[in-house]
Design an enzyme around this catalytic site. Structure first.
Site, PDB file in Angstrom:
ATOM      1  CG  HIS A  56     -25.486  65.520  47.521  1.00  0.00           C
ATOM      2  ND1 HIS A  56     -24.942  65.768  46.357  1.00  0.00           N
ATOM      3  CD2 HIS A  56     -24.799  66.596  48.663  1.00  0.00           C
ATOM      4  CE1 HIS A  56     -23.472  65.745  46.339  1.00  0.00           C
ATOM      5  NE2 HIS A  56     -23.673  66.725  47.777  1.00  0.00           N
ATOM      6  CG  HIS A 112     -20.827  65.676  51.712  1.00  0.00           C
ATOM      7  ND1 HIS A 112     -19.233  65.407  50.974  1.00  0.00           N
ATOM      8  CD2 HIS A 112     -21.580  66.177  50.849  1.00  0.00           C
ATOM      9  CE1 HIS A 112     -19.544  65.766  49.965  1.00  0.00           C
ATOM     10  NE2 HIS A 112     -20.844  66.524  49.450  1.00  0.00           N
ATOM     11  CD  GLN A 160     -14.253  68.452  48.861  1.00  0.00           C
ATOM     12  OE1 GLN A 160     -15.349  68.176  49.967  1.00  0.00           O
ATOM     13  NE2 GLN A 160     -14.746  69.457  48.103  1.00  0.00           N
ATOM     14  CG  HIS A 164     -20.313  67.490  44.904  1.00  0.00           C
ATOM     15  ND1 HIS A 164     -19.705  65.935  44.787  1.00  0.00           N
ATOM     16  CD2 HIS A 164     -20.581  67.756  45.797  1.00  0.00           C
ATOM     17  CE1 HIS A 164     -20.185  65.989  46.180  1.00  0.00           C
ATOM     18  NE2 HIS A 164     -20.521  67.610  46.530  1.00  0.00           N
ATOM     19  CD  GLU A 220     -21.310  73.204  46.043  1.00  0.00           C
ATOM     20  OE1 GLU A 220     -20.720  71.928  45.781  1.00  0.00           O
ATOM     21  OE2 GLU A 220     -21.580  73.123  46.894  1.00  0.00           O
ATOM     22  CG  ASP A 260     -24.098  69.222  50.423  1.00  0.00           C
ATOM     23  OD1 ASP A 260     -23.320  68.351  50.445  1.00  0.00           O
ATOM     24  OD2 ASP A 260     -24.199  70.347  49.577  1.00  0.00           O
TER      25      ASP A 260
END
Ligand SMILES: [Zn+2]
Length: 430
Positions: free
Chosen positions: A58, A60, A153, A211, A214, A310
């Site tokens: 995971h 970005h 996102q 996701h 969260e 992450d």
């Protein structure tokens, strides 16, 4: 016939000691004691640990190493991070994405991190991140297995063109379907997004990685919908819920119903300890919640759990160094997983467990596996985590692609030893 590489006297994560590892044509051809064949290069592991490569399932990569652009996250919250990323997206270029991502991959290799699943934002109509990371995926293929997740996102339904752009990204070659149900406008929209995304994945034969929940809101229960849709569409073993932080705050009775449903659907769980411990609980005074999902409890139900990094130096997190041992260390601390076997499990959360999530072929240090592994300055997996051990050698396809000298301090104290090697402090027994 001569081997490409021979490792002598290695310890393995499963507890085997004193084994040799023979590599030929990119594969491991033997793992046994006392191999005597000729090799182009021989490395004496000297009783230190050889692990399969670290895996970050995971990440970005479109945002990494952008810290301070265009400004800092002052509140430290997830929501300011998302807003800040929105500002940066406006001025992003393909070249800048590629350059930062390649630089991060250099760091990853030096840390023995050779497989990464990265989310890539698809809410920008230009799909700058997608274009950049598709190029990076091809460039790094010789040394890093990079999987890309199409990630809306700003919300699949909340952001105007996200549905269309997500499909465009998949058409361009992005591997996996992503989502962010807790960020949609309503619980109903969140659940609807999970259904929509899982149906797309089922239609196209793709995996799903959302996701999911969260948030510190104990009523955020999209993981329940993900487990249901996984079951309904026959996606068992091909879906993952990332973060799952709401589970930290959920009612215990509800969790006792939820975990068997996740286990039944074979949904994978991905916690992101460094990020969860810093972003969650921000609206609490004291006591302040930790926010990490219920790792030992999921383990108890046989759910496959991995730890992800992450973020590294981006709008959400200003720390990080591509070190999955730091991630494992934070995961075991926050989860209070301090028994010997629970610490060994934490090592699996950054190696074998994410390998299963990513569906990596030939992963492991065994005969027939790919000749990809890391020699660490530590005797076993617990010591590796405790020391954030130096990656003495990183091997890909039977070739050493990164080397770091051992960490040994020269000491100047009267009557005391000349050097200190932190790995010498390993406990006598396990
Ligand atoms: Zn994430």
């Amino acid at each position: 016939m001569s081997l490409d590489l021979l490792i002598k006297n290695a310890n393995l994560p499963d507890g085997r000691t004193g084994v040799d590892i023979a590599c030929e044509a990119g594969r491991i051809t033997a793992v046994e004691p006392g191999i005597t064949a000729e090799a182009a290069r021989t490395i004496d592991a000297n009783g230190q640990l050889v692990s399969p490569p670290f895996i970050d399932c995971h990440f970005h990569m479109d945002a990494t190493l952008s810290l301070g652009l265009p400004r800092m996250n002052e509140s430290g919250t997830l929501l300011e991070g998302i807003a800040l990323w929105g500002e940066l997206k406006e001025i992003l270029t393909v070249d800048a994405v590629v350059e930062r991502a390649l630089r991060y991959c250099d760091l990853a290799v030096s840390q023995g991190l050779l497989a990464i699943r990265s989310h890539v934002d698809v809410c920008d109509d230009r799909l700058t991140g997608v274009e950049g990371l598709l190029e990076v995926r091809e460039k790094v293929a010789p040394y890093i297995d990079l999987q890309l997740v199409a990630f809306p996102q700003d919300g699949l339904f909340r952001s105007p063109n996200a549905e269309k752009n997500l499909l465009r990204a998949l058409d361009m070659g992005v591997d996996i379907v992503g989502g962010i149900p807790h960020f949609e406008r309503t619980m109903e929209d969140g659940a609807r997004s999970v259904r929509w995304l899982c149906e797309i994945a089922a239609d196209r034969g793709l995996m799903v990685d959302l996701h999911c929940d969260e948030t510190d809101d104990p009523m955020s229960r999209h993981i329940e919908t993900l487990a249901f849709e996984t079951q309904r569409l026959g996606l068992q073993g091909r879906t993952a819920g990332s973060h799952l932080t709401s589970m930290h705050s959920m009612d215990n009775y509800y969790v006792s119903k939820l975990l068997p449903l996740m286990a039944e659907a074979e949904v994978h769980a991905i916690a992101n300890p460094l990020i969860n411990i810093t972003l969650q609980g921000r609206h609490d005074t004291y006591p302040k919640r930790r926010g990490q999902t219920r790792v030992p409890e999921m383990r108890g139900y046989g759910i496959n759990v991995a730890f992800g990094h992450d973020c590294v130096m981006d709008p959400w997190y200003s720390m990080g160094s591509g070190d999955m041992l730091e991630v494992a260390s934070m995961g075991l601390h926050v989860g209070q997983m301090t028994s010997r076997e629970a610490m060994r499990y934490a090592f699996d959360c950054v190696t074998t467990h994410p390998a299963k999530i990513m569906g990596l072929e030939g992963y492991g240090v065994d005969k027939g596996c790919k000749a990809d592994f890391v020699l660490l300055q530590a005797r076993d997996t617990i010591e590796a985590i405790r020391l954030k051990a130096t990656r003495l050698a990183v091997v890909r396809a039977g070739k050493v692609i990164s080397e770091t000298p051992p960490r040994v301090a020269a000491l100047s104290l009267p009557g005391r030893p000349d050097t200190v090697d932190p790995a010498d402090y390993a406990p006598g027994g396990n």
